[in-house]
Write a protein that holds these residues in place. Structure first.
Motif, PDB file in Angstrom:
ATOM      1  N   ALA A  13       0.295  -1.014  -0.380  1.00  0.00           N
ATOM      2  CA  ALA A  13       0.049  -0.221   0.196  1.00  0.00           C
ATOM      3  C   ALA A  13       0.857   1.393   0.172  1.00  0.00           C
ATOM      4  N   VAL A  14       0.852   1.874  -0.899  1.00  0.00           N
ATOM      5  CA  VAL A  14       1.710   2.685  -1.593  1.00  0.00           C
ATOM      6  C   VAL A  14       0.876   4.737  -1.124  1.00  0.00           C
ATOM      7  N   HIS A  15       1.479   5.165   0.180  1.00  0.00           N
ATOM      8  CA  HIS A  15       0.645   6.629   0.489  1.00  0.00           C
ATOM      9  C   HIS A  15       1.961   7.455   0.701  1.00  0.00           C
ATOM     10  N   ALA A  16       1.175   9.057   0.499  1.00  0.00           N
ATOM     11  CA  ALA A  16       1.536  10.182   0.506  1.00  0.00           C
ATOM     12  C   ALA A  16       2.295  10.356   1.605  1.00  0.00           C
ATOM     13  N   HIS A  17       1.123  10.328   2.857  1.00  0.00           N
ATOM     14  CA  HIS A  17       1.815  10.643   4.164  1.00  0.00           C
ATOM     15  C   HIS A  17       1.424  10.017   4.795  1.00  0.00           C
ATOM     16  N   PRO A  18       3.084   9.875   5.951  1.00  0.00           N
ATOM     17  CA  PRO A  18       2.272   9.367   7.179  1.00  0.00           C
ATOM     18  C   PRO A  18       1.074   9.501   7.875  1.00  0.00           C
ATOM     19  N   ASP A  20      -2.194   8.632   6.329  1.00  0.00           N
ATOM     20  CA  ASP A  20      -2.661   8.690   5.089  1.00  0.00           C
ATOM     21  C   ASP A  20      -2.870   6.601   5.136  1.00  0.00           C
ATOM     22  N   GLU A  21      -2.097   6.565   5.427  1.00  0.00           N
ATOM     23  CA  GLU A  21      -2.391   4.970   5.433  1.00  0.00           C
ATOM     24  C   GLU A  21      -3.746   4.585   6.099  1.00  0.00           C
ATOM     25  N   SER A  22      -3.870   5.336   6.974  1.00  0.00           N
ATOM     26  CA  SER A  22      -4.318   5.264   8.964  1.00  0.00           C
ATOM     27  C   SER A  22      -5.897   5.287   8.244  1.00  0.00           C
ATOM     28  N   SER A  23      -6.269   6.689   6.848  1.00  0.00           N
ATOM     29  CA  SER A  23      -7.470   6.943   6.674  1.00  0.00           C
ATOM     30  C   SER A  23      -8.128   6.358   5.196  1.00  0.00           C
ATOM     31  N   LYS A  24      -7.370   5.444   4.612  1.00  0.00           N
ATOM     32  CA  LYS A  24      -7.472   5.332   3.536  1.00  0.00           C
ATOM     33  C   LYS A  24      -6.668   3.128   2.931  1.00  0.00           C
ATOM     34  N   GLY A  25      -8.489   2.506   3.359  1.00  0.00           N
ATOM     35  CA  GLY A  25      -8.070   1.331   3.304  1.00  0.00           C
ATOM     36  C   GLY A  25      -6.929   0.839   4.705  1.00  0.00           C
ATOM     37  N   ALA A  26      -7.509   1.108   5.882  1.00  0.00           N
ATOM     38  CA  ALA A  26      -6.508   0.905   7.079  1.00  0.00           C
ATOM     39  C   ALA A  26      -7.438  -0.579   7.175  1.00  0.00           C
ATOM     40  N   ALA A  27      -8.225  -0.281   7.649  1.00  0.00           N
ATOM     41  CA  ALA A  27      -9.802  -1.651   7.587  1.00  0.00           C
ATOM     42  C   ALA A  27      -8.951  -2.995   6.618  1.00  0.00           C
ATOM     43  N   ALA A  28      -8.833  -2.413   5.776  1.00  0.00           N
ATOM     44  CA  ALA A  28      -8.355  -3.981   5.147  1.00  0.00           C
ATOM     45  C   ALA A  28      -6.893  -3.805   4.725  1.00  0.00           C
ATOM     46  N   THR A  29      -5.933  -3.425   5.340  1.00  0.00           N
ATOM     47  CA  THR A  29      -4.744  -4.066   5.117  1.00  0.00           C
ATOM     48  C   THR A  29      -4.522  -4.774   6.764  1.00  0.00           C
TER      49      THR A  29
END
Length: 306
Positions: A13-18, A20-29
């Protein structure tokens, strides 16, 4: 004879900032990690120009938040806690946050920031990461970035470039053995379908919806809706997502927008993370309108050898 173990599935999962990984697709990861998929979050920048968005935030003892270096150090602490909450690995690409320019006319971007790095120079460390981690599936942002932050748009550009180039032995020499990912997805944090469904459910429960103004403003600006092809059921991993969000204490207000919808209502109304399949190198079944994938690894599982 024992049954041979299958090669583990891998998701990047590639994200721009710390944060972002928690607000976009976090539950899926978090779900895939819990199910044994190897999950790597790649963060393009250090979030060095992110403001304090949580009024209750206190700078950790021994740190400061007034300089680029100080903010980077704090955001790294937060990112480590978020990755632990999601159960994923995390890797920095090492670029510097571009900030979100504001004003009319917009000011120039800071010298040396991520958005100004030439494409191949910016994509090279991601190609290296893809060839090292060997993901079967990559997720990132759509070409608009999801919203017009220059780092989000650049994150899309480098992710798309890495997906296209990592399997080509003639491109990016010296960055490892070629590896060709099988599927590329764009994550959709807040589609209008989701916003309207949750908005109507919240108001139907007699509560004030956090999405009222947003529904009207998005409609008024005629923001185009991108297609959603994939709904991954993730309600059981909402607690992991929420823990990852609150780990980013400088950015996420625990009394703010992300927590304004009661979780039991969200589970009933919208228990999915949404994605748009951008490219697939594996055959997939045709679907009628209104039918969705439920798994980012659909078509991949049968391709991964034992």
């Amino acid at each position: 004879m024992s049954v041979p173990e299958r090669e583990p599935l891998r998701l990047m999962a590639v994200h721009a900032h710390p944060d972002d990984e928690s607000s976009k697709g976090a539950a899926a990861t978090a779900r895939y990690a819990a199910e044994g998929v190897e999950v790597l979050v790649v963060t393009c920048t250090g979030g060095e120009r992110g403001d304090i968005l949580n009024p209750s935030f206190e700078v950790p003892e021994g740190h400061e938040f007034e300089t680029i270096e100080g903010r980077r150090a704090v955001r790294r602490l937060e990112m480590a806690k978020a990755a632990e909450a999601l159960g994923v690995r995390q890797q920095w690409l090492g670029f510097v946050d571009s900030g979100l320019p504001e004003g009319d006319p917009l000011p120039p971007l800071p010298e040396g920031c991520f958005a100004l790095v030439p494409l191949e120079e910016a994509a090279e460390p991601l190609v290296r990461a893809v060839r090292e981690f060997r993901p079967h599936v990559i997720t990132t942002y759509d070409p608009s970035g999801g919203y017009p932050h220059p780092d989000h748009i650049k994150c899309h550009d480098v992710s798309f470039e890495a997906f296209a180039a990592a399997g080509d032995p003639d491109r990016y020499p010296g960055t490892g053995e070629p590896w060709e990912p099988l599927k590329l997805y764009y994550n959709h944090g807040f589609s209008m379908n989701r916003i309207r469904a949750v908005h109507e459910a919240v108001e139907g429960a007699g509560l004030e919806s956090p999405f009222g103004d947003w529904v009207e403003s998005r409609d008024a600006r005629e923001i185009p809706e991108r297609p959603v092809t994939t709904l991954v059921p993730v309600a059981d991993w909402f607690p992991n997502r929420d823990a990852a969000l609150t780990a980013h204490a400088s950015q996420i207000d625990p009394a703010g927008f992300f927590f304004a919808v009661p979780r039991d209502l969200e589970v009933d109304v919208w228990p999915w993370d949404e994605y748009e399949l951008a490219e697939s190198r594996v055959p997939l079944p045709e679907r009628a309108p209104g039918e969705y994938e439920a798994d980012l690894f659909e078509g991949v599982r049968s391709e991964v050898p034992a």
